[in-house]
Write an enzyme that holds these catalytic residues in place. Structure first.
Site, PDB file in Angstrom:
ATOM      1  N   ASN A   1       0.831  -1.223   0.000  1.00  0.00           N
ATOM      2  CA  ASN A   1       0.000   0.000   0.000  1.00  0.00           C
ATOM      3  C   ASN A   1       0.855   1.258   0.000  1.00  0.00           C
ATOM      4  O   ASN A   1       0.656   2.162  -0.817  1.00  0.00           O
ATOM      5  CB  ASN A   1      -0.941  -0.006   1.204  1.00  0.00           C
ATOM      6  CG  ASN A   1      -1.934  -1.143   1.170  1.00  0.00           C
ATOM      7  OD1 ASN A   1      -1.952  -1.944   0.229  1.00  0.00           O
ATOM      8  ND2 ASN A   1      -2.775  -1.231   2.196  1.00  0.00           N
TER       9      ASN A   1
ATOM     10  N   THR B   1     -13.914  36.173 -34.046  1.00  0.00           N
ATOM     11  CA  THR B   1     -14.729  35.664 -32.948  1.00  0.00           C
ATOM     12  C   THR B   1     -15.946  35.008 -33.591  1.00  0.00           C
ATOM     13  O   THR B   1     -16.406  35.458 -34.652  1.00  0.00           O
ATOM     14  CB  THR B   1     -15.186  36.775 -31.982  1.00  0.00           C
ATOM     15  OG1 THR B   1     -16.003  37.715 -32.700  1.00  0.00           O
ATOM     16  CG2 THR B   1     -13.998  37.500 -31.371  1.00  0.00           C
ATOM     17  N   HIS B   2     -16.447  33.947 -32.990  1.00  0.00           N
ATOM     18  CA  HIS B   2     -17.549  33.171 -33.580  1.00  0.00           C
ATOM     19  C   HIS B   2     -17.195  32.708 -34.994  1.00  0.00           C
ATOM     20  O   HIS B   2     -18.081  32.517 -35.829  1.00  0.00           O
ATOM     21  CB  HIS B   2     -18.845  33.984 -33.605  1.00  0.00           C
ATOM     22  CG  HIS B   2     -19.255  34.531 -32.279  1.00  0.00           C
ATOM     23  ND1 HIS B   2     -19.971  33.816 -31.349  1.00  0.00           N
ATOM     24  CD2 HIS B   2     -19.016  35.745 -31.705  1.00  0.00           C
ATOM     25  CE1 HIS B   2     -20.175  34.552 -30.277  1.00  0.00           C
ATOM     26  NE2 HIS B   2     -19.605  35.724 -30.463  1.00  0.00           N
TER      27      HIS B   2
ATOM     28  N   LYS C   1      -3.765  14.819 -52.274  1.00  0.00           N
ATOM     29  CA  LYS C   1      -4.036  15.176 -50.890  1.00  0.00           C
ATOM     30  C   LYS C   1      -2.748  15.391 -50.079  1.00  0.00           C
ATOM     31  O   LYS C   1      -1.760  14.704 -50.249  1.00  0.00           O
ATOM     32  CB  LYS C   1      -4.865  14.086 -50.206  1.00  0.00           C
ATOM     33  CG  LYS C   1      -6.275  13.948 -50.718  1.00  0.00           C
ATOM     34  CD  LYS C   1      -7.104  15.200 -50.435  1.00  0.00           C
ATOM     35  CE  LYS C   1      -7.369  15.396 -48.957  1.00  0.00           C
ATOM     36  NZ  LYS C   1      -8.124  14.280 -48.358  1.00  0.00           N
TER      37      LYS C   1
ATOM     38  N   LYS D   1      -3.258   3.677 -12.142  1.00  0.00           N
ATOM     39  CA  LYS D   1      -2.011   3.777 -12.892  1.00  0.00           C
ATOM     40  C   LYS D   1      -2.206   3.773 -14.401  1.00  0.00           C
ATOM     41  O   LYS D   1      -1.572   4.556 -15.117  1.00  0.00           O
ATOM     42  CB  LYS D   1      -1.078   2.631 -12.475  1.00  0.00           C
ATOM     43  CG  LYS D   1      -0.518   2.812 -11.062  1.00  0.00           C
ATOM     44  CD  LYS D   1       0.280   1.623 -10.604  1.00  0.00           C
ATOM     45  CE  LYS D   1      -0.596   0.456 -10.202  1.00  0.00           C
ATOM     46  NZ  LYS D   1      -1.512   0.768  -9.082  1.00  0.00           N
TER      47      LYS D   1
END
Length: 514
Positions: free
Chosen positions: A123, A168-169, A296, A338
């Protein structure tokens, strides 16, 4: 998971508990309990902790001088075997602590090797190991973040006085310097490093000596162990030390926040790279092609960063959900702490170098940016503020500027296409007729950005100022990134050079075993 007494030959199955049990675990339980597939990366830290614990046993008189010497030699040999992959977990090992005790006993023998377990529990062991591991990797991530900030700063300097449309937006709002827009991504990343440094101050306590939950009766010195492992102090409460994972969750939040910050930058790069925007070109080495469409050139790094942000957030969410219903003191649920942070660290330590390379090699179409900067009536606020400086209340100035936009829009024009008569007519009753044409003085992108010279503004001198400040922040935070969290009990594996790539420790920490 208190450690009982169970004698076993070193080459056979070894468990750290037993005694009262008439049989071993069922195959189903053994499979469920097994964690070496992910916690073996803690082996170095476990051996360092064992070395410090052995010295504590020696100071308490529980190991004689010769025993301590032989114990340290055995731990050094175990480290060598772990580094060389001569020793690795086997199927029957429940976790890395079980595997390493098996390895130690195979080297030191049962009588000596079996003494190391006194005064500690898995522990307090695992609570310490996760702290050691995260502190070290926090510095690695911090260093990578600072390299990314360096790349952003260099690009900002290269941008010079290039003006682009600020949005903005996602609509044209006001012109800004490209450097100002880029530096808007540097500051969140610097705050992320600041968060890691601040987090490190809180996690800088060793739980070693807490035992299962109540401490030890053997007269060990937890402060000495903490010092040997690179901690400044010992946890104040043994129950808290073994069972709390808020600091692991806090690290997980910072990791997720880094992912979000990278994702927002990625979204911008992806948009700028479209044919419709065409603000930026990706270097061939940091983009990919299509398996069917030869033309591409895809922003894969930015897209992967955007996607991995969701993964990082998911790790945090899963960890928080695991922790929320646990009673105080250790429960086996904590084994789940973990994998979440291991995944986050693995993700970031692969993503950040690639992202930095992409940013370093971006090529901006500054001519296109500058041509787009004033469009979309982006200078409307400049008209309103010119009117305010001429004595018009902002409420009216806003309406008058809007009227200019409405007129230009109805003609399919931009604001600078309006003639003097247009301005005189719109401003009538607020501005003298002969003064109205002077509004043209603010209808330029360079004039617009230069006028916004308050602290943090987009004026060139302010942007140069913030670049200097950012460089100073990088230098300050490098002190943390380049520091060590390892104490004298930690001995890096042979051939270890400080980074993960290409090292035995790196293979182990990424979960790879031979």
């Amino acid at each position: 998971m208190d450690m009982g007494q169970q004698a076993s030959h070193a080459d056979e199955h070894l468990a750290l508990w037993g005694g009262r049990f008439a049989s071993g675990p069922s195959p189903e339980l053994a499979r469920l309990s097994k964690s070496t597939q992910f916690d073996w990366r803690l082996a170095d830290d476990d051996i360092a902790g064992s070395r410090a614990h052995a010295r504590a046993l020696g100071r308490a008189g529980l190991l004689g001088d010769d025993e301590l010497r032989r114990m340290e030699d055995a731990l050094d040999e175990l480290q060598r075997q772990v580094d060389s992959h001569e020793f690795e977990p086997i199927e029957d090992d429940e976790d890395e602590a079980t595997a390493l005790e098996r390895g130690l006993i195979s080297i030191a023998g049962d009588d000596l090797g079996g003494k190391l377990r006194a005064g500690r529990s898995r522990n307090d062991q695992i609570a310490t190991l996760i702290r050691l591991w995260l502190r070290r990797h926090a510095r690695c991530i911090a260093s990578q973040l600072l390299r990314l900030v360096d790349a952003i700063i260099v690009q900002s300097q290269r941008a010079g006085g290039c003006v682009m449309p600020g949005r903005t937006h996602m609509q044209h709002a006001q012109p800004v310097l490209l450097a100002h827009q880029l530096m808007a991504h540097a500051w969140p990343l610097l705050r992320d490093v600041d968060r890691l440094q601040d987090w490190d101050r809180r996690i800088d306590q060793s739980p070693y000596g807490s035992g299962a939950l109540a401490g030890s009766t053997l007269g060990l010195d937890p402060r000495a162990v903490a010092d040997e492992l690179g901690f400044s102090s010992v946890t104040d409460n043994s129950i808290d030390g073994t069972s709390s994972r808020d600091l692991v969750a806090e690290f997980s939040f910072v990791a997720a926040m880094i992912g979000v910050d990278l994702s927002r930058f990625s979204e911008e790069i992806i948009i700028w790279n479209t044919q419709e925007f065409a603000f930026v070109r990706l270097d061939d080495a940091y983009s990919t092609g299509s398996s069917i469409m030869p033309q591409k050139k895809n922003p894969d790094i930015a897209e992967l960063a955007r996607g991995k942000a969701g993964r990082l957030i998911g790790d945090l969410t899963g960890l928080m959900a695991t922790l929320k219903g646990l009673p105080t003191a250790y429960a086996r649920d904590l084994q789940e702490d973990k994998e979440a942070v291991f995944d986050q660290v693995d993700t970031l330590e692969v993503l950040l170098p690639a992202f930095t390379g992409m940013v370093s090699t971006l090529s901006f179409d500054t001519q296109r940016m500058e041509s787009q900067a004033p469009t979309g009536f982006a200078l409307a606020t400049d008209i309103a503020e010119w009117l305010v400086k001429s004595g018009v209340p902002f409420r009216h100035a806003h309406e008058l500027s809007g009227a200019c936009v409405k007129l230009a829009e109805s003609r399919g024009q931009e604001l600078w296409n309006l003639d003097d008569a247009d301005f005189s007519r719109i401003f009538a009753g607020f501005i003298p007729q002969e003064k109205a044409p002077e509004v043209r003085s603010v209808l330029s992108t360079q004039g617009s950005v230069a006028a916004r010279n308050g602290r943090g503004g987009t004026a060139p001198e302010r942007v140069r100022e913030q670049i200097r400040d950012a460089r100073a922040s990088v230098r300050r935070l490098e002190g943390f990134a380049l520091s060590t969290s390892d104490g004298p009990a930690y001995r890096p594996p042979r051939h270890h050079t400080g980074g993960q790539e290409g090292t035995l420790r790196g293979r182990r920490e990424s979960g790879v075993t031979a």
